[in-house]
Design an enzyme around this catalytic site. Structure first.
Site, PDB file in Angstrom:
ATOM      1  N   GLY A 130       0.572  -4.920   0.950  1.00 28.20           N
ATOM      2  CA  GLY A 130      -0.607  -5.008   0.083  1.00 28.20           C
ATOM      3  C   GLY A 130      -0.357  -5.781  -1.201  1.00 28.20           C
ATOM      4  O   GLY A 130      -1.308  -6.289  -1.807  1.00 28.20           O
ATOM      5  N   GLU A 133       4.530  -4.755   7.595  1.00 25.99           N
ATOM      6  CA  GLU A 133       3.757  -3.707   8.280  1.00 25.99           C
ATOM      7  C   GLU A 133       4.181  -3.441   9.714  1.00 25.99           C
ATOM      8  O   GLU A 133       4.206  -2.285  10.147  1.00 25.99           O
ATOM      9  CB  GLU A 133       2.257  -4.052   8.239  1.00 25.99           C
ATOM     10  CG  GLU A 133       1.619  -3.914   6.864  1.00 25.99           C
ATOM     11  CD  GLU A 133       1.707  -5.166   6.013  1.00 25.99           C
ATOM     12  OE1 GLU A 133       2.432  -6.115   6.407  1.00 25.99           O
ATOM     13  OE2 GLU A 133       1.063  -5.200   4.962  1.00 25.99           O
ATOM     14  N   ALA A 163       0.870  -1.179   0.000  1.00 25.63           N
ATOM     15  CA  ALA A 163       0.000   0.000   0.000  1.00 25.63           C
ATOM     16  C   ALA A 163       0.904   1.226   0.000  1.00 25.63           C
ATOM     17  O   ALA A 163       2.073   1.156   0.415  1.00 25.63           O
ATOM     18  CB  ALA A 163      -0.896  -0.024   1.229  1.00 25.63           C
ATOM     19  N   GLU A 195      -0.734  -9.306  -0.224  1.00 27.56           N
ATOM     20  CA  GLU A 195      -2.170  -9.467   0.046  1.00 27.56           C
ATOM     21  C   GLU A 195      -2.980  -9.540  -1.248  1.00 27.56           C
ATOM     22  O   GLU A 195      -3.929 -10.321  -1.349  1.00 27.56           O
ATOM     23  CB  GLU A 195      -2.644  -8.317   0.937  1.00 27.56           C
ATOM     24  CG  GLU A 195      -2.047  -8.414   2.348  1.00 27.56           C
ATOM     25  CD  GLU A 195      -2.226  -7.143   3.173  1.00 27.56           C
ATOM     26  OE1 GLU A 195      -1.920  -6.043   2.651  1.00 27.56           O
ATOM     27  OE2 GLU A 195      -2.678  -7.249   4.324  1.00 27.56           O
TER      28      GLU A 195
HETATM   29  N1  CAA Z   1       4.553   3.144  -1.019  1.00 26.10           N
HETATM   30  C1  CAA Z   1       4.910   4.276  -1.652  1.00 26.10           C
HETATM   31  N2  CAA Z   1       5.988   4.358  -2.447  1.00 26.10           N
HETATM   32  C2  CAA Z   1       6.740   3.262  -2.593  1.00 26.10           C
HETATM   33  C3  CAA Z   1       6.436   2.058  -1.965  1.00 26.10           C
HETATM   34  C4  CAA Z   1       5.270   2.024  -1.154  1.00 26.10           C
HETATM   35  N3  CAA Z   1       4.856   0.895  -0.542  1.00 26.10           N
HETATM   36  N4  CAA Z   1       7.380   1.139  -2.284  1.00 26.10           N
HETATM   37  C5  CAA Z   1       8.240   1.757  -3.108  1.00 26.10           C
HETATM   38  N5  CAA Z   1       7.868   3.047  -3.292  1.00 26.10           N
HETATM   39  C6  CAA Z   1       8.551   4.067  -4.092  1.00 26.10           C
HETATM   40  C7  CAA Z   1       9.754   4.602  -3.371  1.00 26.10           C
HETATM   41  O1  CAA Z   1       9.390   5.605  -2.446  1.00 26.10           O
HETATM   42  C8  CAA Z   1      10.561   5.144  -4.530  1.00 26.10           C
HETATM   43  O2  CAA Z   1      10.006   6.372  -4.922  1.00 26.10           O
HETATM   44  P1  CAA Z   1      10.997   7.604  -5.283  1.00 26.10           P
HETATM   45  O3  CAA Z   1      11.777   7.125  -6.480  1.00 26.10           O
HETATM   46  O4  CAA Z   1      10.040   8.711  -5.585  1.00 26.10           O
HETATM   47  O5  CAA Z   1      11.854   7.827  -4.086  1.00 26.10           O
HETATM   48  C9  CAA Z   1      10.252   4.149  -5.643  1.00 26.10           C
HETATM   49  O6  CAA Z   1       9.056   3.479  -5.276  1.00 26.10           O
HETATM   50  C10 CAA Z   1      11.345   3.100  -5.820  1.00 26.10           C
HETATM   51  O7  CAA Z   1      11.552   2.488  -4.558  1.00 26.10           O
HETATM   52  P2  CAA Z   1      12.999   2.348  -3.870  1.00 26.10           P
HETATM   53  O8  CAA Z   1      13.899   3.451  -4.312  1.00 26.10           O
HETATM   54  O9  CAA Z   1      12.793   2.186  -2.410  1.00 26.10           O
HETATM   55  O10 CAA Z   1      13.496   1.004  -4.554  1.00 26.10           O
HETATM   56  P3  CAA Z   1      14.522  -0.056  -3.930  1.00 26.10           P
HETATM   57  O11 CAA Z   1      14.839  -1.007  -5.021  1.00 26.10           O
HETATM   58  O12 CAA Z   1      15.648   0.615  -3.246  1.00 26.10           O
HETATM   59  O13 CAA Z   1      13.682  -0.823  -2.798  1.00 26.10           O
HETATM   60  C11 CAA Z   1      11.771  -1.951  -1.889  1.00 26.10           C
HETATM   61  C12 CAA Z   1      12.578  -1.611  -3.165  1.00 26.10           C
HETATM   62  C13 CAA Z   1      12.575  -2.881  -0.994  1.00 26.10           C
HETATM   63  C14 CAA Z   1      10.502  -2.677  -2.354  1.00 26.10           C
HETATM   64  C15 CAA Z   1      11.417  -0.644  -1.156  1.00 26.10           C
HETATM   65  O14 CAA Z   1      10.862   0.277  -2.070  1.00 26.10           O
HETATM   66  C16 CAA Z   1      10.459  -0.820  -0.023  1.00 26.10           C
HETATM   67  O15 CAA Z   1      10.836  -1.312   1.033  1.00 26.10           O
HETATM   68  N6  CAA Z   1       9.170  -0.417  -0.229  1.00 26.10           N
HETATM   69  C17 CAA Z   1       8.179  -0.451   0.798  1.00 26.10           C
HETATM   70  C18 CAA Z   1       7.719  -1.882   1.039  1.00 26.10           C
HETATM   71  C19 CAA Z   1       6.696  -1.916   2.147  1.00 26.10           C
HETATM   72  O16 CAA Z   1       6.990  -1.657   3.307  1.00 26.10           O
HETATM   73  N7  CAA Z   1       5.446  -2.296   1.796  1.00 26.10           N
HETATM   74  C20 CAA Z   1       4.371  -2.423   2.749  1.00 26.10           C
HETATM   75  C21 CAA Z   1       3.578  -1.162   2.802  1.00 26.10           C
HETATM   76  S1  CAA Z   1       2.410  -1.199   4.110  1.00 26.10           S
HETATM   77  C22 CAA Z   1       1.065  -2.018   3.516  1.00 26.10           C
HETATM   78  O17 CAA Z   1       1.072  -2.560   2.424  1.00 26.10           O
HETATM   79  C23 CAA Z   1      -0.116  -2.021   4.430  1.00 26.10           C
HETATM   80  C24 CAA Z   1      -1.246  -2.878   4.022  1.00 26.10           C
HETATM   81  O18 CAA Z   1      -1.236  -4.058   4.273  1.00 26.10           O
HETATM   82  C25 CAA Z   1      -2.436  -2.312   3.432  1.00 26.10           C
END
Ligand code: CAA
Length: 259
Positions: free
Chosen positions: A109, A132, A64, A112
């Site tokens: 998400g 999360e 998400a 999920e």
């Molecule tokens: N939300 C918003 N933006 C996201 C995102 C997310 N979940 N995941 C990645 N992005 C964005 C980053 O912010 C980045 O944007 P910018 O270029 O504008 O900075 C872009 O996508 C590329 O991401 P990274 O530079 O971080 O890429 P990476 O290769 O270094 O890392 C990754 C990849 C490990 C997937 C990392 O992006 C990451 O950890 N993302 C978040 C993963 C996460 O925690 N997901 C769970 C969210 S909570 C949820 O989903 C709740 C629910 O159950 C409803």
């Protein structure tokens, strides 16, 4: 729809979550488009199986949208969770089979979303996890419920409490995915699987999905009655008559008509 692309190929369709700059993260707009996808697929009787994947080579869906969630109040958080849950439940209960073709990160998400599909296959580059608790929240789009049902409560609790990611081979070992392919072979494999399903009698395939899904929610005595009724509903359909006639006449059946 701008955030979800839909391509029809004969009797199958491929939906691609299309927000590659944010690794296909699910914001409210993407969730709304996924709801529209369900409407379109439901209205199109030619589509007999749906593949869901992510755009780009890096991510299925990285979760998400953390930016959108970061300022939510408890009430807004609950509403955001409900938006995702409602859409994912509609995907889960689509009458036709769904296949998640997981082409990279499937986190939060994203994991999920894959679990709201009937079948998961993934690339050898895929990474799964429910991160999360590391962000100060619970899984919010069904992760606490579907992961426990898919891989058992012990493994689901370990994944969710630790917020640690797992790779494709571990996802295969614990039964989160059915098969792992080299990334470049994933979509061909997903489409072949969807086409194999789409060649079988669609009324029967849909009845099987309903029997399995509805039956898992009730006790066995009631579950087998669900199966009996759906089994009965297949008889005297054109496809049942053709399928059984072809067998008895020792010939290949004509293509099934969904009638
Ligand atoms: N939300 C918003 N933006 C996201 C995102 C997310 N979940 N995941 C990645 N992005 C964005 C980053 O912010 C980045 O944007 P910018 O270029 O504008 O900075 C872009 O996508 C590329 O991401 P990274 O530079 O971080 O890429 P990476 O290769 O270094 O890392 C990754 C990849 C490990 C997937 C990392 O992006 C990451 O950890 N993302 C978040 C993963 C996460 O925690 N997901 C769970 C969210 S909570 C949820 O989903 C709740 C629910 O159950 C409803």
């Amino acid at each position: 729809m701008t955030n979800v692309l839909l391509e029809k190929k004969g009797n199958i369709a491929v939906a691609t979550i299309n927000r590659p700059k944010a690794l296909n993260a699910l914001n409210s707009d993407v969730l709304t488009d996924l709801g529209e996808l369900v409407d379109i697929v439901n209205a199109d009787s030619e589509i007999r199986a749906l593949v869901i994947t992510g755009s780009g080579e890096k991510a299925f869906v990285a979760g998400a949208d953390i930016g959108e969630m970061s300022t939510l109040t408890p009430e807004e958080g609950e509403a955001f969770g409900k938006h995702g849950n409602d859409v994912f439940r509609r995907i889960e209960t689509l009458p036709i089979p769904t296949i998640a073709a997981i082409n990279g990160f499937a986190l939060g998400g994203g994991c999920e979303l894959s679990m709201s599909c009937d079948i998961r296959i993934c690339a050898d580059t895929a990474v799964f996890g429910q991160p999360e608790t590391g962000l100060g929240i619970t899984p919010g789009f069904g992760g606490t419920q579907r992961l426990a049902r898919l891989v058992g409560p012990g493994m689901a609790k370990q994944l969710i409490y630790t917020a640690k990611n797992i790779k494709a081979d571990e996802a295969l070992r614990i039964g989160l995915v059915n098969a792992v392919y080299p990334l470049e072979e994933l979509m061909a494999a997903a489409e072949k699987l969807a086409e194999t399903i789409a060649k079988n009698a669609p009324i029967a395939v849909r009845a099987c999905k309903k029997a399995i899904n509805d039956g898992l929610e009730v006790k066995m005595d009631d579950a087998i009655v669900i199966e009996e009724k759906l089994f009965g509903s297949c008889f005297k359909t054109a496809d049942q008559i053709e399928g059984m006639s072809a067998f008895l006449e020792k010939r290949k059946h004509e293509p099934y008509q969904n009638k």
